[in-house]
Design an enzyme around this catalytic site. Structure first.
Site, mmCIF file in Angstrom:
data_model
loop_
_atom_site.group_PDB
_atom_site.id
_atom_site.type_symbol
_atom_site.label_atom_id
_atom_site.label_comp_id
_atom_site.label_asym_id
_atom_site.label_seq_id
_atom_site.Cartn_x
_atom_site.Cartn_y
_atom_site.Cartn_z
ATOM 1 N N ASN A 211 86.817 3.074 -17.611
ATOM 2 C CA ASN A 211 87.194 2.545 -18.917
ATOM 3 C C ASN A 211 86.974 1.037 -18.926
ATOM 4 O O ASN A 211 86.548 0.460 -17.930
ATOM 5 C CB ASN A 211 88.639 2.923 -19.263
ATOM 6 C CG ASN A 211 89.612 2.350 -18.262
ATOM 7 O OD1 ASN A 211 89.755 1.146 -18.147
ATOM 8 N ND2 ASN A 211 90.261 3.227 -17.503
ATOM 9 N N ARG A 212 87.246 0.404 -20.028
ATOM 10 C CA ARG A 212 86.839 -0.990 -20.197
ATOM 11 C C ARG A 212 87.907 -1.995 -19.791
ATOM 12 O O ARG A 212 87.785 -3.188 -20.083
ATOM 13 C CB ARG A 212 86.413 -1.216 -21.661
ATOM 14 C CG ARG A 212 85.144 -0.452 -21.990
ATOM 15 C CD ARG A 212 84.745 -0.658 -23.425
ATOM 16 N NE ARG A 212 84.608 -2.066 -23.749
ATOM 17 C CZ ARG A 212 84.685 -2.565 -24.981
ATOM 18 N NH1 ARG A 212 84.903 -1.754 -25.996
ATOM 19 N NH2 ARG A 212 84.553 -3.855 -25.187
#
Ligand code: CTP
Length: 410
Positions: A211-212
């Protein structure tokens, strides 16, 4: 909120090492925090860097000569007394020996004898000199006297050799200084577990689901808790920035690894702050070999990961969660507060300007069972301190409401 060093008076002692040029950057960075900086140099240090370099940055006279009538005969006394911290950077082997023995033959050493302020020493020298038992013994003497040694790093030295002895970077020295004098130590004696980063769930040996998350918010909380005197256990999934110094770092990759690390770390801890972005799903069975391109569709079978924070049950632990949302911020965050048994949740709309992934600012909404506080757009460090202000209050309330026999143990 201003930098914790704003308004502090810092005395910078510079001795004769090639790393003296880094002390100029250190003085400049200290000024940027809002601190005022006085500089005292050994005579030989002035052969590496001119006092004028420091005077231009600090706008104050630099003390180099104990016997300079212009500086006043007791400049070393007033400088030593009127300071909130004394930072010796770079500290040569000779300077460290002088500090350990209490010598006073130059302006730096004489000033050191006159100060009772918290003292930091950042050694810089060749590895052979650093590792010599004489230097090690002198450093130990200083440690026992309460001096903080900001450990030198390994790297290329003036001789061209590679080894330990490079002075710590100015940013690290300032971090240690913040920890020492920057804030009231309202978390002293507390153990705070912080999770950060984004877990990665392997698909095969070369691919993962990620994920970011940059890790910046969790690292800011760990740094702020450290600066407020807490023992910090930082359980970090991969992040895009280096972790802070002065915390117990426990690196993990997957959600299951993070779960095990959290369960272990919360034993005896006072608070758990879950800033990590935990993957909700993992691949049911990770391929042992790299999955080859076949031209066909590929279906991954994902199974849910356990909810780490919801699974931690404790009457004494303060549990804080984060909610990064893209819609219905308050409703989602309130639902998570209840479902996960949290004491506080810090929610942010990741689509709002200044609050997205990877940035240095965040606009948080703090929600507990009593109500909602909308914070302004703040630096992640400032936002971290606001979260910790609430953690301090929750810890105080918890102690007050515990039965007597439980408080006696804690
Ligand atoms: N969290 C956790 N374990 C998980 C997922 C999330 O402990 N498996 C924690 C996060 O660290 C965060 C809080 O729960 O503090 C909320 O995370 P979030 O991803 O927003 O919650 P989810 O329950 O995953 O909800 P959703 O993804 O549906 O929004």
């Amino acid at each position: 909120m201003a930098d914790p060093l704003a308004g502090k008076r810092i005395l910078l002692g510079v001795s004769a090492s090639i790393a003296a040029f880094k002390a100029v950057a250190l003085a400049s960075d200290l000024i940027k925090t809002g601190a005022s900086v006085d500089v005292v140099m050994t005579p030989n240090a002035t052969r590496f860097v001119a006092p004028l370099s420091f005077e231009a940055i600090t706008h104050r006279p630099v003390l180099t000569d104990l016997f300079d009538p212009a500086a006043g005969s007791i400049a070393h006394v007033s400088l030593g007394v009127d300071t909130d911290a004394f930072v010796v950077a770079p500290a040569t082997a000779d300077c460290i020996a002088g500090l350990a023995l209490g010598l006073a033959h130059d302006a730096l050493l004489a000033t050191a004898l006159c100060t009772r302020a918290p003292t930091l020493v950042a050694p810089a020298m060749e590895t052979l000199m650093l590792e010599h038992p004489a230097t090690q013994q002198n450093l130990e003497t200083l440690r026992q006297r309460g001096v903080t040694i900001v450990e030198p790093a390994a790297g290329r030295l003036a001789s061209g050799r590679v080894g330990r002895g490079r002075m710590a970077e100015p940013a690290d020295i300032i971090d240690v200084l913040r920890a020492k004098i920057g804030r009231p130590a309202d978390l002293a004696g507390r153990t705070i577990v912080v999770t950060a980063g984004g877990t990665q769930e392997p698909i095969d040996p070369v691919r993962h689901i990620g994920n970011r998350s940059s890790g910046k918010m969790g690292y800011a909380i760990a740094t702020a808790a450290r600066d407020r005197g807490a023992r910090v256990i930082l359980i970090s999934a991969p992040a895009t920035v280096p972790p802070p110094s002065g915390v117990e770092l426990r690196p993990v990759i997957t959600a299951l690894e993070m779960k095990a690390a959290v369960e272990d770390a919360v034993q005896g801890a006072d608070a758990l702050i879950m800033a990590a972005a935990v993957a909700d799903f993992r691949v049911a069975s990770r391929a042992e070999q790299k999955i080859k391109r076949t031209g066909e569709e590929l279906t991954l079978h994902l199974i849910p990961n356990p909810d780490i924070v919801a699974g931690i049950r404790s009457d004494t632990l303060v549990k804080v969660g984060f909610a990064a949302e893209t819609s219905d911020l308050l409703a989602h965050a309130r639902e998570k507060l209840i479902r996960k048994g949290l004491d506080l949740i810090a929610a942010n709309d990741v689509t709002a300007p200044g609050s997205g992934f990877g940035g240095d600012t965040n606009q948080l909404v703090l929600i507990d069972r009593r109500g909602t506080e909308v914070l302004p757009l703040l630096s992640k460090r400032e936002a971290a301190d606001r979260v910790l202000d609430r953690v301090c209050s929750l810890l105080a309330e918890r102690k007050a409401s515990l039965p007597l026999d439980a408080t006696q143990n804690g």
